[in-house]
Write a protein that holds these residues in place. Structure first.
Motif, PDB file in Angstrom:
ATOM      1  N   GLU A 236      19.940   6.051  -2.593  1.00  0.00           N
ATOM      2  CA  GLU A 236      20.815   5.931  -3.492  1.00  0.00           C
ATOM      3  C   GLU A 236      21.285   7.092  -4.068  1.00  0.00           C
ATOM      4  OE1 GLU A 236      18.564   3.700  -6.139  1.00  0.00           O
ATOM      5  OE2 GLU A 236      18.750   1.894  -5.316  1.00  0.00           O
ATOM      6  N   GLN A 237      20.264   8.158  -4.636  1.00  0.00           N
ATOM      7  CA  GLN A 237      21.457   9.538  -4.883  1.00  0.00           C
ATOM      8  C   GLN A 237      21.772   9.981  -3.868  1.00  0.00           C
ATOM      9  OE1 GLN A 237      18.141  12.561  -5.153  1.00  0.00           O
ATOM     10  NE2 GLN A 237      16.986  11.352  -7.141  1.00  0.00           N
ATOM     11  N   LEU A 238      21.653   9.929  -1.842  1.00  0.00           N
ATOM     12  CA  LEU A 238      22.263  10.953  -1.337  1.00  0.00           C
ATOM     13  C   LEU A 238      23.933   9.696  -1.486  1.00  0.00           C
ATOM     14  CD1 LEU A 238      19.480  11.299   1.145  1.00  0.00           C
ATOM     15  CD2 LEU A 238      21.395  13.239   0.355  1.00  0.00           C
ATOM     16  N   ALA A 239      23.701   8.361  -2.274  1.00  0.00           N
ATOM     17  CA  ALA A 239      24.812   7.516  -1.366  1.00  0.00           C
ATOM     18  C   ALA A 239      25.825   7.920  -2.796  1.00  0.00           C
ATOM     19  CB  ALA A 239      24.499   5.680  -1.246  1.00  0.00           C
ATOM     20  N   GLU A 240      25.076   7.957  -3.682  1.00  0.00           N
ATOM     21  CA  GLU A 240      26.461   8.787  -4.947  1.00  0.00           C
ATOM     22  C   GLU A 240      26.712  10.010  -5.379  1.00  0.00           C
ATOM     23  OE1 GLU A 240      23.066   8.760  -8.482  1.00  0.00           O
ATOM     24  OE2 GLU A 240      22.859   6.961  -8.204  1.00  0.00           O
ATOM     25  N   GLN A 241      26.196  10.630  -4.177  1.00  0.00           N
ATOM     26  CA  GLN A 241      26.619  12.309  -3.651  1.00  0.00           C
ATOM     27  C   GLN A 241      27.793  12.233  -2.818  1.00  0.00           C
ATOM     28  OE1 GLN A 241      23.146  15.034  -3.382  1.00  0.00           O
ATOM     29  NE2 GLN A 241      22.746  14.212  -5.898  1.00  0.00           N
TER      30      GLN A 241
ATOM     31  N   LEU B  38      21.708   1.789  15.043  1.00  0.00           N
ATOM     32  CA  LEU B  38      20.338   1.909  14.808  1.00  0.00           C
ATOM     33  C   LEU B  38      19.861   2.318  12.929  1.00  0.00           C
ATOM     34  CD1 LEU B  38      18.912   3.462  18.373  1.00  0.00           C
ATOM     35  CD2 LEU B  38      18.189   1.096  17.308  1.00  0.00           C
ATOM     36  N   THR B  39      20.570   3.402  12.905  1.00  0.00           N
ATOM     37  CA  THR B  39      21.351   4.207  11.612  1.00  0.00           C
ATOM     38  C   THR B  39      20.691   3.213  10.545  1.00  0.00           C
ATOM     39  OG1 THR B  39      21.201   6.117  12.348  1.00  0.00           O
ATOM     40  CG2 THR B  39      21.827   6.028   9.860  1.00  0.00           C
ATOM     41  N   HIS B  40      21.990   1.969  11.145  1.00  0.00           N
ATOM     42  CA  HIS B  40      22.257   1.156   9.632  1.00  0.00           C
ATOM     43  C   HIS B  40      20.751  -0.099   9.900  1.00  0.00           C
ATOM     44  CE1 HIS B  40      24.900  -1.848   7.325  1.00  0.00           C
ATOM     45  NE2 HIS B  40      24.276  -2.490   8.536  1.00  0.00           N
ATOM     46  N   LEU B  41      20.579  -0.269  11.155  1.00  0.00           N
ATOM     47  CA  LEU B  41      19.179  -0.834  11.109  1.00  0.00           C
ATOM     48  C   LEU B  41      18.354  -0.873  10.504  1.00  0.00           C
ATOM     49  CD1 LEU B  41      17.315  -3.434  12.514  1.00  0.00           C
ATOM     50  CD2 LEU B  41      17.640  -2.601  14.013  1.00  0.00           C
ATOM     51  N   ALA B  42      17.787   0.371  10.478  1.00  0.00           N
ATOM     52  CA  ALA B  42      16.462   1.328  10.418  1.00  0.00           C
ATOM     53  C   ALA B  42      17.175   1.904   8.177  1.00  0.00           C
ATOM     54  CB  ALA B  42      16.666   3.338  10.752  1.00  0.00           C
ATOM     55  N   LEU B  43      17.755   1.331   7.547  1.00  0.00           N
ATOM     56  CA  LEU B  43      18.357   1.985   6.365  1.00  0.00           C
ATOM     57  C   LEU B  43      18.102   0.196   5.823  1.00  0.00           C
ATOM     58  CD1 LEU B  43      21.347   4.455   6.332  1.00  0.00           C
ATOM     59  CD2 LEU B  43      18.337   4.829   5.944  1.00  0.00           C
TER      60      LEU B  43
ATOM     61  N   GLN C  89       0.769  -1.205   0.290  1.00  0.00           N
ATOM     62  CA  GLN C  89      -0.155  -0.207  -0.550  1.00  0.00           C
ATOM     63  C   GLN C  89       0.572   1.026   0.085  1.00  0.00           C
ATOM     64  OE1 GLN C  89      -2.745  -0.443   3.699  1.00  0.00           O
ATOM     65  NE2 GLN C  89      -4.162  -0.590   2.288  1.00  0.00           N
ATOM     66  N   ASN C  90       1.944   0.905   0.749  1.00  0.00           N
ATOM     67  CA  ASN C  90       3.297   2.330   0.449  1.00  0.00           C
ATOM     68  C   ASN C  90       3.916   1.677  -0.132  1.00  0.00           C
ATOM     69  OD1 ASN C  90       1.872   3.971   2.922  1.00  0.00           O
ATOM     70  ND2 ASN C  90       1.244   2.111   3.880  1.00  0.00           N
ATOM     71  N   GLN C  91       4.087   1.746  -1.516  1.00  0.00           N
ATOM     72  CA  GLN C  91       4.962   1.636  -1.867  1.00  0.00           C
ATOM     73  C   GLN C  91       5.817   2.606  -2.877  1.00  0.00           C
ATOM     74  OE1 GLN C  91       4.601  -1.119  -5.794  1.00  0.00           O
ATOM     75  NE2 GLN C  91       6.322  -1.986  -5.522  1.00  0.00           N
ATOM     76  N   GLU C  92       4.533   3.099  -3.031  1.00  0.00           N
ATOM     77  CA  GLU C  92       5.264   4.814  -3.937  1.00  0.00           C
ATOM     78  C   GLU C  92       6.045   5.589  -2.552  1.00  0.00           C
ATOM     79  OE1 GLU C  92       3.525   8.813  -4.707  1.00  0.00           O
ATOM     80  OE2 GLU C  92       2.833   7.068  -6.307  1.00  0.00           O
ATOM     81  N   LEU C  93       5.308   5.421  -1.765  1.00  0.00           N
ATOM     82  CA  LEU C  93       7.012   6.347   0.079  1.00  0.00           C
ATOM     83  C   LEU C  93       8.114   5.767  -0.718  1.00  0.00           C
ATOM     84  CD1 LEU C  93       7.328   8.282   1.218  1.00  0.00           C
ATOM     85  CD2 LEU C  93       4.792   7.094   3.003  1.00  0.00           C
ATOM     86  N   ILE C  94       8.201   4.256  -0.093  1.00  0.00           N
ATOM     87  CA  ILE C  94       8.839   3.276  -0.466  1.00  0.00           C
ATOM     88  C   ILE C  94       9.877   3.148  -1.408  1.00  0.00           C
ATOM     89  CG2 ILE C  94       9.989   0.779   0.539  1.00  0.00           C
ATOM     90  CD1 ILE C  94       7.264   0.449   1.623  1.00  0.00           C
ATOM     91  N   ARG C  95       9.127   3.260  -2.580  1.00  0.00           N
ATOM     92  CA  ARG C  95      10.608   3.663  -3.323  1.00  0.00           C
ATOM     93  C   ARG C  95      11.399   4.218  -3.495  1.00  0.00           C
ATOM     94  NH1 ARG C  95      10.094  -0.036  -7.341  1.00  0.00           N
ATOM     95  NH2 ARG C  95       8.160  -1.467  -7.649  1.00  0.00           N
ATOM     96  N   ARG C  96      10.613   6.348  -3.326  1.00  0.00           N
ATOM     97  CA  ARG C  96      10.590   7.081  -3.375  1.00  0.00           C
ATOM     98  C   ARG C  96      11.954   7.537  -2.044  1.00  0.00           C
ATOM     99  NH1 ARG C  96       7.812  12.814  -0.975  1.00  0.00           N
ATOM    100  NH2 ARG C  96       6.595  11.170  -0.539  1.00  0.00           N
ATOM    101  N   ALA C  97      11.631   6.493  -0.732  1.00  0.00           N
ATOM    102  CA  ALA C  97      12.694   6.458   0.068  1.00  0.00           C
ATOM    103  C   ALA C  97      14.058   5.699   0.044  1.00  0.00           C
ATOM    104  CB  ALA C  97      11.940   6.466   1.496  1.00  0.00           C
ATOM    105  N   VAL C  98      13.796   5.011  -0.936  1.00  0.00           N
ATOM    106  CA  VAL C  98      14.711   4.273  -1.549  1.00  0.00           C
ATOM    107  C   VAL C  98      15.758   4.898  -1.775  1.00  0.00           C
ATOM    108  CG1 VAL C  98      15.682   2.154  -2.781  1.00  0.00           C
ATOM    109  CG2 VAL C  98      13.795   2.212  -0.348  1.00  0.00           C
ATOM    110  N   GLY C  99      14.761   5.515  -3.375  1.00  0.00           N
ATOM    111  CA  GLY C  99      15.236   6.133  -4.320  1.00  0.00           C
ATOM    112  C   GLY C  99      16.696   8.026  -3.745  1.00  0.00           C
TER     113      GLY C  99
END
Length: 195
Positions: free
Chosen positions: A122-127, A163-168, A109-119
């Motif tokens: 990824e952007q932040l990791a690349e930067q 905790l941050t690692h677990l959450a991500l 049901q919340n797939q769009e939000l999950i995709r946005r967060a993961v996207g």
């Protein structure tokens, strides 16, 4: 919390993940803990509370397993990671499967939000930027960490980095559980991690 467009969720079936070998009691403890963390991640990201979990149980026609807030609280409180002794300490396989169905249904049901967060992640990791620099992820991490510290036995002793690692990790896992076959994928992952 953050608004998200709900996508229609198809109803997964029990047959999607049958149990060939019933998990041992120690495995069930691990499964309880993992399921509670997955639901905690959904709560932190999408603001999902017990009402949404109970509605999901009705939609999935498994309300006999999770009939009300007290039943849901007892199932969640049975996690060995939780503070307090109020919950039932035994979770059976059928209840674990019910929580898997609810978790994946809500993730879908919340797939769009999950995709946005993961996207964003990824952007932040690349930067080479920290995850909390995006508001959506920063809010998720704050909520997850604060809720973990409030509810879990080791909450005060776990480092913020852990905790941050677990959450991500849970956020990325949610992406897989929100897709087709998510219930089966989560069930197999739970069984694998509990060995």
């Amino acid at each position: 919390m953050h608004p998200s467009v709900k996508t229609p969720a198809s109803v997964p079936k029990w047959e999607e993940f049958t149990v060939t070998d019933a998990p041992q009691p120690a495995q069930l403890d691990n499964i309880k803990a993992q399921l509670d963390l997955i639901l905690l991640a959904l709560e932190a990201l999408a603001g999902i509370g017990s009402e949404a979990m109970l509605r999901a149980a009705v939609d999935l026609k498994i309300e006999s397993m999770v009939a009300d807030r007290v039943a849901l609280w007892r199932l969640r409180q049975s996690s060995p990671l939780r503070k307090g002794q109020g919950g039932r300490k035994k979770l059976d396989v059928e209840e674990a499967r019910a929580l898997v169905l609810i978790s994946c249904y809500l993730a879908k049901q919340n797939q769009e939000l999950i995709r946005r967060a993961v996207g964003l992640l990824e952007q932040l990791a690349e930067q080479n930027r920290e995850p909390h620099q995006a508001a959506l992820i920063g809010d998720y991490l704050d909520t997850f960490c604060n809720t973990y510290q409030e509810r879990m036995e080791d909450g005060e002793s776990v480092s913020p980095d852990t905790l941050t690692h677990l959450a991500l990790k849970l956020l990325i896992d949610l992406l897989f559980y929100s897709g087709p076959g998510g219930s089966r994928r989560l069930w197999l992952a739970l069984l694998d991690r509990s060995r």
